[in-house]
Structure formats: structure tokens, C-alpha cells
Design an enzyme around this catalytic site. Structure first.
Site, PDB file in Angstrom:
ATOM      1  CB  THR A  64       8.378 114.941  51.681  1.00 40.94           C
ATOM      2  OG1 THR A  64       8.598 113.423  51.308  1.00 40.94           O
ATOM      3  CG2 THR A  64       6.932 114.989  51.231  1.00 40.94           C
ATOM      4  CB  ILE A 106      16.204 113.445  53.609  1.00 44.28           C
ATOM      5  CG1 ILE A 106      17.034 113.161  52.144  1.00 44.28           C
ATOM      6  CG2 ILE A 106      16.563 112.267  54.331  1.00 44.28           C
ATOM      7  CD1 ILE A 106      18.583 113.258  52.409  1.00 44.28           C
ATOM      8  CG  HIS A 107      10.016 111.897  54.234  1.00 43.05           C
ATOM      9  ND1 HIS A 107       9.365 110.553  54.706  1.00 43.05           N
ATOM     10  CD2 HIS A 107      10.122 111.831  52.894  1.00 43.05           C
ATOM     11  CE1 HIS A 107       9.220 109.928  53.578  1.00 43.05           C
ATOM     12  NE2 HIS A 107       9.460 110.659  52.639  1.00 43.05           N
ATOM     13  CB  ALA A 108      10.591 110.127  59.536  1.00 44.26           C
ATOM     14  CB  ALA A 124      15.942 110.141  57.651  1.00 45.04           C
TER      15      ALA A 124
END
Length: 88
Positions: free
Chosen positions: A12, A14-16, A19
Site C-alpha cells: 500500500t 506510504i499510507h497514513a 506516514a
């Protein structure tokens, strides 16, 4: 100035959550820390900047750190990228 390049391996990107971890880690340092992807640089201390890049799987990113604690900053960010499973 120090810099380090990485290849993102997470499906996926660099998701939430990762990050947020990267921003929190970068914010602990006095150095100016930038994340570059696809020719665009953003402040790694800004969650909105990091998320705006839309870094996906197999992306090549470069982290730049400039300041009194630049080497420590690069090492800490490398550790987070590895711990979060974003890089090998």
C-alpha cells in the site's frame, strides 16, 4: 547534507500510519528533512506534504537531511521505514 534513497516494498506504499510515524520521527530533529518522490520534494515534518505525494509500492524515494543532527535523523528515519515494513 546527508541523503539516503530507498525502494518502497509495502503493497500500500506510504499510507497514513507509517506516514504519521515518519513525520513524528522527523519532527524530533532540528535538521531540515525533505522527502523526494517523482521529482517533488516535501517537508518530512508535514503529514499533508507526505500524504500528498501518494508514494506507492516500488516507488523510489530519497530522504535529505541538512542540519546539526542530520546523520542521526537519516538513521532514525531508516529505522522507521524498516520497522514499518516499507523497505527491506
Amino acid at each position: 547534507m546527508e541523503q539516503q534513497s530507498y525502494t518502497i516494498i509495502d503493497e500500500t506504499g506510504i499510507h497514513a500510519r507509517p506516514a504519521t510515524m515518519l513525520v513524528q520521527t522527523a519532527s524530533k530533529f532540528d535538521s531540515d528533512i525533505q522527502l523526494e518522490y517523482n521529482g517533488k520534494k516535501v517537508n518530512l515534518k508535514s503529514i499533508m506534504g507526505v500524504m500528498s505525494l501518494g508514494v506507492g509500492k516500488d516507488a523510489e524515494i530519497t530522504i535529505y537531511a541538512d542540519g546539526s543532527d542530520e546523520a542521526d535523523a537519516i538513521q532514525a528515519i531508516t529505522d522507521v521505514l524498516s520497522k514499518e515494513g516499507l523497505t527491506e
